[in-house]
Design a protein around this motif. Structure first.
Motif, short mmCIF file in Angstrom:
data_model
loop_
_atom_site.label_atom_id
_atom_site.label_comp_id
_atom_site.label_asym_id
_atom_site.label_seq_id
_atom_site.Cartn_x
_atom_site.Cartn_y
_atom_site.Cartn_z
N ALA A 64 38.43 47.51 46.94
CA ALA A 64 37.65 47.51 45.86
C ALA A 64 38.37 46.19 44.90
O ALA A 64 37.04 45.86 44.55
N THR A 65 39.60 46.42 45.22
CA THR A 65 40.44 45.10 44.00
C THR A 65 39.89 43.67 44.25
O THR A 65 39.80 42.88 43.67
N ILE A 66 40.23 43.63 45.22
CA ILE A 66 39.61 42.17 46.55
C ILE A 66 38.03 42.26 45.53
O ILE A 66 37.54 40.55 45.85
N VAL A 67 37.08 42.83 46.10
CA VAL A 67 35.45 42.42 45.91
C VAL A 67 35.99 42.22 44.15
O VAL A 67 35.42 41.31 43.95
N PHE A 68 36.11 43.10 43.71
CA PHE A 68 36.21 42.77 41.85
C PHE A 68 36.72 41.32 41.54
O PHE A 68 36.04 40.51 40.56
N ALA A 69 37.84 41.15 41.95
CA ALA A 69 38.45 39.62 42.24
C ALA A 69 37.52 38.28 42.77
O ALA A 69 37.81 37.35 41.80
N VAL A 70 36.99 39.14 43.51
CA VAL A 70 36.00 37.63 43.96
C VAL A 70 34.84 37.97 43.02
O VAL A 70 34.82 36.27 42.56
N ALA A 71 33.95 38.30 42.34
CA ALA A 71 33.35 38.79 41.51
C ALA A 71 33.84 38.26 40.73
O ALA A 71 33.09 37.38 39.52
N ALA A 72 35.06 38.15 40.23
CA ALA A 72 35.79 37.96 38.41
C ALA A 72 36.19 36.15 38.56
O ALA A 72 35.10 35.85 38.11
N ILE A 73 35.90 35.87 39.83
CA ILE A 73 36.38 34.85 40.24
C ILE A 73 34.87 33.69 40.32
O ILE A 73 34.82 32.26 39.37
N THR A 74 34.27 33.93 41.27
CA THR A 74 32.42 32.74 40.21
C THR A 74 32.38 33.02 39.58
O THR A 74 31.88 31.86 38.91
N ASP A 75 33.12 33.65 38.20
CA ASP A 75 32.68 33.58 36.39
C ASP A 75 33.41 32.23 36.39
O ASP A 75 32.59 31.21 35.81
N ARG A 76 34.13 31.70 37.08
CA ARG A 76 34.98 30.35 36.26
C ARG A 76 34.34 29.15 37.27
O ARG A 76 34.28 28.39 36.56
N ILE A 77 34.03 29.59 38.56
CA ILE A 77 34.02 28.59 39.36
C ILE A 77 32.45 28.23 38.94
O ILE A 77 32.43 27.09 37.96
N ASP A 78 31.38 29.07 38.47
CA ASP A 78 29.68 29.00 38.49
C ASP A 78 29.73 28.05 36.70
O ASP A 78 29.14 27.41 36.66
N GLY A 79 30.71 28.48 35.73
CA GLY A 79 30.86 27.97 34.59
C GLY A 79 31.08 26.37 35.00
O GLY A 79 30.46 25.22 34.50
N GLN A 80 32.67 25.75 35.68
CA GLN A 80 32.72 24.66 36.01
C GLN A 80 32.04 23.71 36.93
O GLN A 80 31.60 22.84 36.40
N LEU A 81 31.34 24.55 37.55
CA LEU A 81 30.47 23.47 38.34
C LEU A 81 28.92 23.00 37.32
O LEU A 81 28.30 21.96 37.63
N ALA A 82 28.61 23.83 36.56
CA ALA A 82 27.72 23.81 35.27
C ALA A 82 28.04 23.12 34.34
O ALA A 82 27.03 22.25 34.67
N ARG A 83 29.33 23.12 33.90
CA ARG A 83 29.28 21.68 32.80
C ARG A 83 29.21 20.65 33.51
O ARG A 83 29.60 19.39 33.09
N LYS A 84 30.80 20.92 35.17
CA LYS A 84 30.71 18.76 35.47
C LYS A 84 29.81 18.62 36.75
O LYS A 84 29.63 17.90 35.99
N TYR A 85 29.07 19.49 36.86
CA TYR A 85 27.20 18.58 37.43
C TYR A 85 26.03 18.97 36.69
O TYR A 85 24.93 18.25 36.92
N GLY A 86 26.07 19.09 35.51
CA GLY A 86 24.96 19.42 35.00
C GLY A 86 24.25 19.79 35.10
O GLY A 86 22.83 20.27 35.13
N LEU A 87 24.79 21.53 35.48
CA LEU A 87 23.62 22.25 35.62
C LEU A 87 23.19 23.53 34.77
O LEU A 87 23.04 24.57 35.06
N VAL A 88 23.16 23.37 33.78
CA VAL A 88 23.45 23.84 32.84
C VAL A 88 21.54 23.98 32.37
O VAL A 88 20.97 23.21 32.37
N THR A 89 21.87 25.49 32.46
CA THR A 89 19.90 26.20 32.34
C THR A 89 20.26 27.66 31.43
O THR A 89 20.89 28.08 31.24
#
Length: 213
Positions: A64-89
């Motif tokens: 459960a901790t691993i699943v939670f961690a994976v989900a939480a990490i996507t928060d960091r990744i998607d924000g970085q991708l959105a800013r870096k590649y102009g994918l903000v909506t």
């Protein structure tokens, strides 16, 4: 966590004939938003693993901790991708904090149901998160309140504190976990007040400063 950094404009300039630029819309279906939606879908998966074998199985608590961690990490990744590649909506700006709240809320309620976390902690955080979400929708016609740095720090501390409660740590870690959760509650309240101020300003026609621009 989208689009946790979805704070820039949702369009980018593109040249047209005659050298006059126009705004090129950013597609809603992009990798940043997909990660945000994935985080939402991981919430029920997390809950299933958390409550397996009565909720106190060492093996399933680690899963459960691993699943939670994976989900939480996507928060960091998607924000970085959105800013870096102009994918903000606008979808990302709205869906990202909702995804965060769904994940955090599910974890807090689950831990309280299992008797591992006091209900008053869950109540304070859940009330704040639900209130801010409803407020975002209430002022949506005036504009979107993006997730700010304070909100992101709050989510990070919440995630770390929850992770400590999820893991089957030795009894000696109980005080450290409690301190981390106390800090999370403090940041939850303080950033909540900041969002209320932003909402009031937005209704008054003053658009909030968007970090990252």
């Amino acid at each position: 966590m989208a689009s946790g950094g979805h704070q820039d404009s949702g369009t980018e300039a593109a040249p047209v004939s005659g050298g006059v630029p126009h705004e090129k819309p950013v597609p809603v279906v992009n990798i940043a938003n997909i990660l945000t939606v994935l985080r939402i879908f991981l919430v029920p998966v997390f809950l299933v693993t958390l409550f397996m074998d009565g909720g106190h199985s060492t093996f399933w608590r680690i899963i459960a901790t691993i699943v939670f961690a994976v989900a939480a990490i996507t928060d960091r990744i998607d924000g970085q991708l959105a800013r870096k590649y102009g994918l903000v909506t606008d979808f990302g700006k709205l869906a990202d904090p909702i995804a965060d709240k769904a994940l955090i809320g599910a974890a807090l309620v689950g831990l309280s149901m299992l008797g591992d976390l006091s209900w008053w902690v869950t109540a304070i955080i859940a009330a704040r998160e639900l209130g801010i979400t409803l407020m975002r929708f209430a002022v949506l016609r005036h504009g979107v309140i993006p997730a700010g740095r304070g909100g992101k720090l709050k989510t990070l501390v919440q995630s770390l504190a929850i992770g400590m409660y999820l893991l089957p740590l030795p009894a000696g870690w109980a005080t450290v976990s409690a301190i981390a959760m106390g800090l999370a509650v403090f940041l939850t309240v303080v950033t909540g007040l900041d969002y209320v101020i932003q909402a009031v300003r937005l209704r008054a026609g003053v658009h909030p400063h968007e970090p990252g621009q």
